[in-house]
Design an enzyme around this catalytic site. Structure first.
Site: not given
Lengths: 340, 195
Positions: A199, A240-242
């Site tokens: 993201l 986390g945002d992967e």
């Protein structure tokens, strides 16, 4: 010399399932418990082999043949219903006066106490029958308690396993689940594609609007990824945002590019959290198992990672497919970028 | 403390005072869970905390509650299995009383890690017996008073029981047998098996 009647009296006390047969093989007296098995048919007066049959030695039809089995364990059955199995031991009386045969239920005791409504008074005081019945009931109760514990533990184990493979925030699979699946796929023959999705601008959403907004955005992004993929595809949050999406049996580059474009388009749509407009995007790198001779999990992950790096380098909100040329370039770019 | 003992307390409280009472007790005892497993072993302190919480909840002395637990173990339909196992002790109440000498061994045959204190029956006369309860399980004698009273009913015997308290290294229960066949009692069918 002990009289036959005295002997029968003693036997009645000591072994309530005795049979006393005379020299002609006729039943002279039986113990009270044995008679209880056929209350309406008095056994005395009948031939022993008329009331009982030998199970393993069917040919035995005379008392003489029976007496030759003295000391051996007999397997018998009482004729008529119910066919209760009995164990027996025969001891001849002196001077051809006949024999004493002591019977017992053996393992059929559980059915026998029920079928004949036997009570503890029907067994001699030294017989272990009552203790056996006690043990069967006690052990069954204990076994039942253990079994119910096992069932509950199994349920708890399945729930724990499910939890161990689930990312609790988004409900997606987690890194561990993805590793297991990828290892499995890499060792199999089925072709597959692996997308690594990162993201963009997620950190700024988190910083500006707080963790609650960040969590909301992750959950929305997860929804979008699940909606834009097939049921058989695996969507995992690996950091986390992967995210990693694995497409089994799908290696068509144009289809994968179309999916990637839709994902990026939808993820770029502003998300509203408690009145705040959260704007993110996504960069995606894709690798195919068919790009390797003998694909290894780490190799494919690394390839998708390099493609993702390239997508970011091209200016975010992009999708990039791995190629071996790209691999070399990224590697040299990385080694130039990190001289320290 | 063996799970079976904890489970007995749980079953007694739930059946007699309701599930909500048991919830309050486990909460007050700070157990962190609400269901004991019959076949696991728990820290003794947990049982103590549960009993303390139960006394506070019911505002009754511990000995009285434990006596009721003993009665429950024999007379409640939930505990029919246990009643049957006790009735294997003998055909009459007096035979049952004598079988108590073997109770801890019998229990160990069924569940090898459940150790109950030794019991010893002393026959004072044909109508008076003293049961000596050795130490090892605090409150065991109180539970036994309830058990013996309920088993007497089960056999149809009329007996008066008194918990005499600690005498030297044992706790003593006096059993005064007034009438061994006072009423019909409950049936015990040796061959009755669960469907």
């Amino acid at each position: 010399m002990i009289e036959i009647d005295d002997l029968a009296g003693m036997l009645g006390t000591l072994c309530p399932m005795f049979v006393l047969v005379d020299g002609g093989g006729r039943i002279a007296q039986v113990g009270p418990t044995l008679q209880k098995l056929r209350p309406d048919q008095p056994m005395p007066g009948k031939d022993f082999l008329e009331v009982f049959e030998l199970v393993r030695l069917r040919k035995v039809s005379t008392l003489a043949a029976l007496l030759s089995l003295a000391g051996a364990k007999l397997h018998l059955r009482i004729k008529g219903e119910p066919h209760t199995a009995l164990k027996g031991l025969i001891a001849p009386l002196p001077n051809g006066q006949g024999a004493v045969i002591n019977l017992s239920f053996g393992i059929s005791i559980l059915d026998a106490v029920r079928d004949y409504a036997l009570t503890s008074a029907d067994f001699s005081g030294t017989d272990l029958a009552i203790e056996l019945l006690y043990l069967v009931e006690a052990k069954s109760a204990a076994m039942e308690a253990s079994r119910s514990l096992n069932l509950r533990l199994q349920g708890a184990m399945l729930a724990a396993e499910e939890q161990a493979y689930t990312d609790m925030l988004t409900g997606l699979k987690n890194r561990r689940a993805m590793d297991v699946l990828l290892g499995h796929l890499a060792s199999g023959d089925a072709p597959f594609a692996l997308m690594h999705l990162d993201l963009d601008f997620f950190k700024s959403v988190n910083d500006r609007y707080g963790h609650a907004a960040g969590d909301y955005v992750l959950q929305q992004a997860a929804c979008i990824m699940v909606e834009e993929t097939r049921n058989d595809d695996t969507v995992a949050r690996v950091g986390g945002d992967e995210f990693v999406i694995i497409f089994k049996h799908l290696i068509d580059e144009s289809v994968l590019s179309a999916i990637a474009s839709r994902l990026i388009d939808r993820l770029r749509q502003p998300m509203i959290f408690e009145g705040s407009v959260c704007q993110i995007s996504a960069s995606i790198g894709t690798a195919l198992s068919t790009q390797f001779q003998a694909p290894k999990a780490a190799e494919i992950l690394n390839a998708a990672d390099q493609a993702l790096y390239e997508a970011k380098r091209m200016g975010r909100s992009r999708h990039c497919l791995y190629s071996s040329f790209l691999g070399q370039r990224v590697q040299s770019a990385q080694s130039q970028a990190s001289p320290h | 403390m063996h799970g079976l003992i904890n489970r007995a307390v749980q079953s007694f409280v739930s059946a007699t005072y309701g599930q909500s009472c048991w919830m309050r007790v486990t909460d007050a005892a700070d157990l962190g869970f609400t269901e004991f497993e019959a076949m696991l072993v728990y820290d003794d302190a947990m049982t103590t905390r549960v009993l303390d919480a139960l006394c506070a909840e019911l505002k009754r002395p511990r000995a009285e509650i434990l006596e009721d637990l003993g009665t429950y173990l024999v007379s409640h339909p939930n505990m029919e299995d246990l009643r049957r196992l006790l009735r294997f002790g003998g055909d009459t109440y007096v035979e049952f009383l004598h079988s108590l000498d073997d109770l801890s061994d019998r229990v160990r045959l069924a569940v090898s890690d459940l150790r109950l204190p030794l019991l010893e029956l002393r026959e004072v006369s044909s109508s008076e017996y003293h049961l000596h309860c050795y130490s090892g399980l605090p409150g065991y004698a109180s539970v036994m008073v309830g058990v013996l009273r309920a088993v007497a009913d089960d056999y149809g015997a009329l007996a008066f029981l008194t918990h005499e308290g600690q005498q030297g290294e044992v706790e003593v229960i006096t059993i005064a047998l007034v009438e061994s066949a006072f009423s019909a009692g409950r049936n015990f069918d040796l061959g009755a098996r669960k469907p």
